[in-house]
Write a protein that holds these residues in place. Sequence first.
Motif, PDB file in Angstrom:
ATOM      1  N   TYR A 208       0.825  -1.209   0.000  1.00 41.32           N
ATOM      2  CA  TYR A 208       0.000   0.000   0.000  1.00 41.32           C
ATOM      3  C   TYR A 208       0.859   1.260   0.000  1.00 41.32           C
ATOM      4  CZ  TYR A 208      -4.280  -2.661   0.909  1.00 41.32           C
ATOM      5  OH  TYR A 208      -5.350  -3.516   0.813  1.00 41.32           O
ATOM      6  N   THR A 209       1.965   1.233   0.728  1.00 41.63           N
ATOM      7  CA  THR A 209       2.851   2.398   0.740  1.00 41.63           C
ATOM      8  C   THR A 209       3.379   2.675  -0.656  1.00 41.63           C
ATOM      9  OG1 THR A 209       3.509   1.909   3.014  1.00 41.63           O
ATOM     10  CG2 THR A 209       4.921   3.400   1.777  1.00 41.63           C
ATOM     11  N   THR A 210       3.717   1.619  -1.379  1.00 42.57           N
ATOM     12  CA  THR A 210       4.184   1.779  -2.756  1.00 42.57           C
ATOM     13  C   THR A 210       3.109   2.435  -3.618  1.00 42.57           C
ATOM     14  OG1 THR A 210       5.640  -0.143  -2.556  1.00 42.57           O
ATOM     15  CG2 THR A 210       5.047   0.555  -4.776  1.00 42.57           C
ATOM     16  N   ILE A 211       1.866   2.025  -3.445  1.00 44.71           N
ATOM     17  CA  ILE A 211       0.766   2.616  -4.212  1.00 44.71           C
ATOM     18  C   ILE A 211       0.562   4.074  -3.816  1.00 44.71           C
ATOM     19  CG2 ILE A 211      -1.737   2.548  -4.577  1.00 44.71           C
ATOM     20  CD1 ILE A 211      -1.563  -0.497  -4.366  1.00 44.71           C
ATOM     21  N   GLU A 217      -4.810   8.232  -2.825  1.00 42.14           N
ATOM     22  CA  GLU A 217      -5.221   8.099  -1.427  1.00 42.14           C
ATOM     23  C   GLU A 217      -6.093   6.864  -1.275  1.00 42.14           C
ATOM     24  OE1 GLU A 217      -7.084  11.565   0.089  1.00 42.14           O
ATOM     25  OE2 GLU A 217      -5.385  12.883  -0.327  1.00 42.14           O
ATOM     26  N   LEU A 218      -6.010   6.248  -0.112  1.00 44.79           N
ATOM     27  CA  LEU A 218      -6.779   5.036   0.156  1.00 44.79           C
ATOM     28  C   LEU A 218      -7.495   5.160   1.494  1.00 44.79           C
ATOM     29  CD1 LEU A 218      -4.055   2.407  -0.857  1.00 44.79           C
ATOM     30  CD2 LEU A 218      -6.106   2.975  -2.178  1.00 44.79           C
ATOM     31  N   LEU A 298      10.049   0.353   2.101  1.00 43.86           N
ATOM     32  CA  LEU A 298      10.825  -0.621   2.862  1.00 43.86           C
ATOM     33  C   LEU A 298      10.568  -0.467   4.351  1.00 43.86           C
ATOM     34  CD1 LEU A 298      12.961  -2.852   3.000  1.00 43.86           C
ATOM     35  CD2 LEU A 298      14.708  -1.048   3.069  1.00 43.86           C
ATOM     36  N   ASN A 299      10.516   0.760   4.826  1.00 44.94           N
ATOM     37  CA  ASN A 299      10.292   0.990   6.254  1.00 44.94           C
ATOM     38  C   ASN A 299       8.921   0.478   6.688  1.00 44.94           C
ATOM     39  OD1 ASN A 299      11.336   1.957   8.727  1.00 44.94           O
ATOM     40  ND2 ASN A 299      10.077   3.780   8.574  1.00 44.94           N
ATOM     41  N   ALA A 300       7.922   0.590   5.800  1.00 43.44           N
ATOM     42  CA  ALA A 300       6.596   0.054   6.116  1.00 43.44           C
ATOM     43  C   ALA A 300       6.671  -1.452   6.321  1.00 43.44           C
ATOM     44  CB  ALA A 300       5.612   0.391   4.998  1.00 43.44           C
TER      45      ALA A 300
END
Length: 373
Positions: A208-211, A217-218, A298-300
Motif C-alpha cells: 500500500y505504501t508503494t501505491i 489516497e486510500l 521498505l520501512n513500512a
Amino acid sequence: MKRSLRLGVSAATLAALAVLSACGGDDSASSSDGESGATAKLELAIPSAVFAPKEEVATYAVGTAEGYLAKEKLKVDVINTDGSVAAVQAIASGSADITPADAGAILAAREKGVPVRAIGGLVQNWPWRMAVQPFNEDIRNPADLKGKKIGVISLASGSAIFARAYAEDAGLDAAKDIELLPVGVGVQARSALEHGKVDVLALYTQAYTTIENTGIELHYLDNSEAFDGIRSLTFAVTEKTLREKKDVLTRYLRASYKALLFSAANPGAAMRDGYEVFPQLLTGKKADDRISDDTKSLNAWIKTAVPATGEPGSFGNWGAISDEEWDKTVAYTKASGQVTKDIGLPELWDDGLLKGANDFDSAAVIEKAKAAR
C-alpha cells in the motif's frame, strides 16, 4: 544468482511432493553442513514474482551487501515464486532450501503431508489490510464486502487467504459472497482499483505504501481483534534440510536477523543495499530519484517485522513465536479454509536454531548501520 520459478499449487501436487520429500528428494542444489571452513550453498525462495522493497531487501540484500552472509561463509542464490504456496512447494520439491513463506501456506502443506517445518519467525505484526478508494461510500465496514470483487496479489498468495478469512470474520460466506481476482501489486493493483475491475484491495502494508507513493489516497477498513497476534511470513524448510543442514540454517538465520536489525536502524542505507544487489529495483532510474519513496515502502515492511514498540537497541529474541501466537495462526488458517484440522506444534515448529541465530552483537550491527550512508 537470481532465477524465477512459477509452480502450480494443487492438492495432488502437494501430496506428490510429500512422497518426494519423504524419500529424500534431490539434494544437488546445495551443500550439506559439510567441512568446517567450507562455503555452504543455499537456495532461497522469495514468495513473490518480482523483487520489491521488502523482505528480500531487508534480509538478503542487506545480508549480502553488508557482508553478513559472507561472514557466515554462505553463498545464497535466490529464486522468485508466485506466492507463498508456490514458495513452500519450491522447498518441498528441492528447488530451494528455505523460504520466508506465509505461515498459512506452511500449515496447509503440513496438513497435506508435506514434511515442512517452521524454524524462525520473520513478520511478527499483522501486515494485511483491506483498502478502498476514499470516495467509495458503499464499502465502509467489513460486512459491506458482500457481493464485491476483491483484488488479491495472486490466488496462491497470503493475500487470498486473508481476503477469505476477513470475509468469514465479517459473517460472510467466503465461497459465495465475495469474488477474488488476481491483480498483483504496484501500478497493476492501483489500476485495477481505479478502473473498477475490483472494489477493494487485500494487500500488505508495504504494498500500500508503494501505491500511495504514486499519489493515490486510500481508505482502510478496520481489522478486528481476531487478527491480532497472527503470524505471517515465517522461515520454513523441509525436515530433511533441517536434519542435514542445521549449522548452515543457523548461520543463515543469524545473518538474516542481523540484516533486519541493520535495516531497522537505517532503512535508507538498507534500500541502497537493495539497489546494489537488485539493480532491477531502480527500473532504469537513478537511486537518488527513487530512494525517498522506496525507503518509505521498505520501512513500512520493516515495521511489520520488528517489535511494535521500542527502538532497535531494545530488539532481541529474533524469530521467536509463542504457543499462543501459533494457536491463533492455526485458528486463522482454519477460518480461511486453508486447513481443516488443528496441527500440533511438535510436528510444525522447531525453534532449536534460534539460540544460535541470536548469537550476535546487536550494538555492533546498529553502530555499523548508523554510520552507513
